[in-house]
Design a protein around this motif. Structure first.
Motif, short mmCIF file in Angstrom:
data_model
loop_
_atom_site.label_atom_id
_atom_site.label_comp_id
_atom_site.label_asym_id
_atom_site.label_seq_id
_atom_site.Cartn_x
_atom_site.Cartn_y
_atom_site.Cartn_z
N SER A 152 30.11 39.48 51.69
CA SER A 152 29.17 39.06 50.44
C SER A 152 29.93 38.10 49.91
O SER A 152 31.06 38.04 50.22
CB SER A 152 28.96 40.51 49.78
OG SER A 152 30.56 41.29 49.49
N GLN A 153 29.61 37.96 49.17
CA GLN A 153 29.72 36.48 48.10
C GLN A 153 29.99 37.58 46.20
O GLN A 153 28.87 37.84 45.59
CB GLN A 153 29.19 35.21 48.15
CG GLN A 153 30.16 34.45 48.76
CD GLN A 153 29.44 33.01 48.85
OE1 GLN A 153 28.91 32.08 47.77
NE2 GLN A 153 29.96 31.77 49.65
N LEU A 154 30.74 36.51 45.89
CA LEU A 154 31.64 37.10 44.57
C LEU A 154 31.85 35.67 43.56
O LEU A 154 32.48 35.25 44.31
CB LEU A 154 32.18 38.23 44.31
CG LEU A 154 32.61 39.11 43.07
CD1 LEU A 154 31.01 39.61 42.56
CD2 LEU A 154 33.82 40.22 43.22
N THR A 155 31.08 35.54 42.25
CA THR A 155 31.92 34.21 42.02
C THR A 155 32.29 35.11 40.59
O THR A 155 31.29 36.26 39.93
CB THR A 155 30.34 33.52 41.47
OG1 THR A 155 30.33 32.93 42.39
CG2 THR A 155 31.44 32.62 40.60
N PHE A 156 33.53 35.27 40.15
CA PHE A 156 34.52 35.58 39.25
C PHE A 156 34.98 34.84 38.25
O PHE A 156 35.22 33.66 38.90
CB PHE A 156 34.93 36.53 39.82
CG PHE A 156 35.58 36.99 40.85
CD1 PHE A 156 35.75 36.90 41.81
CD2 PHE A 156 37.56 36.46 40.49
CE1 PHE A 156 36.63 36.49 42.91
CE2 PHE A 156 38.15 36.76 40.83
CZ PHE A 156 37.57 36.79 42.15
N THR A 157 35.38 35.40 37.03
CA THR A 157 36.79 34.24 36.21
C THR A 157 37.75 34.99 36.45
O THR A 157 37.58 36.12 35.83
CB THR A 157 35.99 33.60 35.18
OG1 THR A 157 35.56 34.84 34.36
CG2 THR A 157 34.72 32.54 34.80
N ILE A 158 38.93 34.39 36.32
CA ILE A 158 40.24 34.68 36.24
C ILE A 158 40.40 34.19 34.92
O ILE A 158 40.68 33.16 34.45
CB ILE A 158 41.04 34.98 37.22
CG1 ILE A 158 40.19 35.34 38.54
CG2 ILE A 158 41.95 35.86 36.90
CD1 ILE A 158 41.53 34.97 39.36
N ALA A 159 41.09 35.59 33.53
CA ALA A 159 41.37 34.64 32.33
C ALA A 159 43.41 34.23 32.37
O ALA A 159 42.54 33.00 32.22
CB ALA A 159 41.27 35.56 31.89
N GLN A 160 43.84 34.83 33.68
CA GLN A 160 44.68 34.07 33.50
C GLN A 160 45.05 32.68 35.04
O GLN A 160 44.06 32.41 35.52
CB GLN A 160 45.94 35.35 34.39
CG GLN A 160 45.91 36.76 34.03
CD GLN A 160 46.70 36.07 31.88
OE1 GLN A 160 48.05 35.60 31.73
NE2 GLN A 160 46.71 36.18 30.93
#
Ligand SMILES: Nc1ncnc2c1ncn2[C@@H]1O[C@H](COP(=O)(O)OP(=O)(O)OP(=O)(O)O)[C@@H](O)[C@H]1O
Ligand SMILES: [Mg+2]
Length: 466
Positions: free
Chosen positions: A274-282
């Motif tokens: 699968s593919q996942l798009t996410f943000t990382i705050a750090q």
């Protein structure tokens, strides 16, 4: 409402440790530092190298401890054993035994253990609030790991434990206590090379974590290390499944990562199918790497990946490990990045790279102190920071500690350098150097004490969320 049950009853502690209780009691927590005692805790009087814990039993009981584990009788409720450290380990084993349904995750590596452990716990907490247990701080050694296990509530669904080492064989012992379903290595770098001698030896010592895997467990390891194959071989001896993360041909990889304006990153990751798009705050590439490891582990325990993605987007800065402060300086504000908690060549390189990509109006300033425990490699490792300082576009450098002299020499006057003997002197220099719009990276091994500089310069400042 959840039923509140004690962490341990005196009968359970007796049966785990073989000790004898002076009375019947229940405890709500466990600690061996009398300064951390809260009402209801069990205080373990450990045989300290500096001071014997028995000296602090009275003050622990006064602070509200429900009882103490001791090897000689004391006034007040206690449990008498022959060896208090062995009793803590016995309690750890009992704690692990009584959660057969829980999924346990173990984290080790040369850098990024605490960061990854905290992110992993946050990712699991997102769907499972109150049922995720984790080690606190960097309690990752022969006393910290048993303590963290002994603190695990009986209704835990996920347990996340940090394991560290300064010598071969240590992680092998810890992982047999933790018995993880998922064992994760964050990165291999020259930390503790003084004791271990070579990078291969460091990798092999980290690879010991797989020895404690539960049958059919998952091994997660970094792809971007010359020692990957060594780690893979170690993993395959014990794991049911082995997954690599990082770049190149890694099983789990970031297909695309862009730095956000506020410092974090937007990442599209390929996770097996699968593919996942996410943000990382750090901010920083090292956080992209840590996040890939976290998501791999979340997937391995069958927890919710989407929830984990949300947690990564929310992750606050950890004190001393990237916490960002807005500091008021005459005429405006500057950014101070607090990395004072630890430093080795890998984390120095990672955070300098990060400083280089920081959008700044003013100048880039780095306050860098000694990286400790590098033994014979110390001069070479400090000098080796020069290209990273130059690549990051550092305009002004404040160096703390004699061990940093090879760095100054290697820079050969290409960057303005000021020297300080200690954190207080460095703070004085920084206060004179800093201007509105500047970005300041503060980094050294913890023992250098740059946390004092951060307190002095940024104490009371607003903490940015990214
Ligand atoms: N994957 C990574 N690669 C390189 N540097 C990293 C990585 N993750 C975190 N760091 C850097 O390493 C520093 C220490 O991180 P962290 O405290 O998580 O490491 P640790 O392995 O727990 O250290 P310790 O051995 O002291 O417990 C962070 O402040 C950051 O600069
Ligand atoms: Mg740590």
């Amino acid at each position: 409402m959840r039923r509140v049950t004690p962490l341990w009853t005196s009968a359970e502690i007796e049966s785990a440790t073989g000790g004898r209780a002076s009375a019947s009691f229940e405890v709500t927590g466990v600690t061996f530092d009398s300064r951390e005692v809260e009402p209801g805790h069990l205080f373990v009087a450990m045989p300290g190298t500096v001071a014997d814990g028995h000296q602090f039993v009275a003050s622990a009981l006064e602070a509200g401890a429900a009882a103490a584990i001791v090897s000689r009788p004391v006034d007040g409720p206690h449990l008498l054993v022959e060896d208090t450290a062995a009793a803590l380990t016995a309690l750890a084993i009992a704690a692990r035994d009584r959660v057969p349904e829980a999924k346990i995750l173990g984290v080790t590596g040369s850098v990024g253990k605490t960061s990854t452990k905290e992110a992993l716990a946050a990712a699991l907490e997102r769907r499972c609030r109150g049922r995720v247990h984790r080690s606190v701080k960097s309690y990752n050694n022969h006393t910290g790991v048993p303590l963290s296990l002994a603190r695990m509530p009986r209704d835990t669904l996920f347990g996340v434990f940090e394991m560290g080492m300064s010598n071969a064989g240590e992680i092998a012992a810890l992982t047999r206590l933790v018995r993880p379903h998922v064992a994760l290595i964050t990165a291999i770098a020259p930390a503790h090379i003084e004791n271990l001698g070579s990078m291969e030896a460091i990798a092999a010592a980290k690879g010991e974590i797989f020895e404690g895997l539960e049958p059919g467990g998952t091994a997660i390891l970094p792809n971007d290390t010359p020692h990957r194959d060594l780690l893979l071989r170690a993993a395959r001896r014990h794991a049911g499944r082995t997954v690599t993360f990082g770049s190149g041909d890694a099983d789990i990889t970031a297909v695309h990562a862009v730095r956000g304006n506020a410092g974090g990153s937007l990442v599209t990751a390929r996770l097996l199918e699968s593919q996942l798009t996410f943000t990382i705050a750090q901010p920083g590439e090292h956080w992209v790497s840590n996040a890939l490891a976290v998501l791999t582990a979340v997937e391995a325990v069958g927890a919710d990946l989407a929830a984990a993605g949300l947690a990564l987007g929310d992750l606050g800065g950890l004190k001393g490990r990237g916490e960002r402060h807005r500091v008021a300086v005459e005429g405006g504000e500057a950014l101070l990045i607090d990395e004072s908690y630890n430093a080795n060549p890998a984390s120095m390189a990672a955070t300098l790279r990060n400083l280089g990509t920081e959008p700044v109006e003013g100048r880039r300033i780095a306050v860098l102190g000694t990286m400790r425990e590098l033994g014979a490699h110390s001069d070479e490792a400090h000098a080796g920071l020069a290209p990273h300082v130059l690549d990051a576009g550092v305009n002004s450098l404040i160096l703390v500690g004699d061990e940093t002299r090879p760095l100054e020499q290697a820079l050969g006057g290409q960057v303005e350098v000021q020297r300080a003997d200690d954190a207080n002197a460095a703070a004085e220099l920084l206060l004179k150097t800093i201007h509105p719009g500047d970005a300041v990276l503060v980094k050294a091994s913890n023992g250098v004490g740059l946390a004092r500089l951060v307190e002095r310069v940024a104490g009371g400042a607003a903490t940015c969320s990214t």
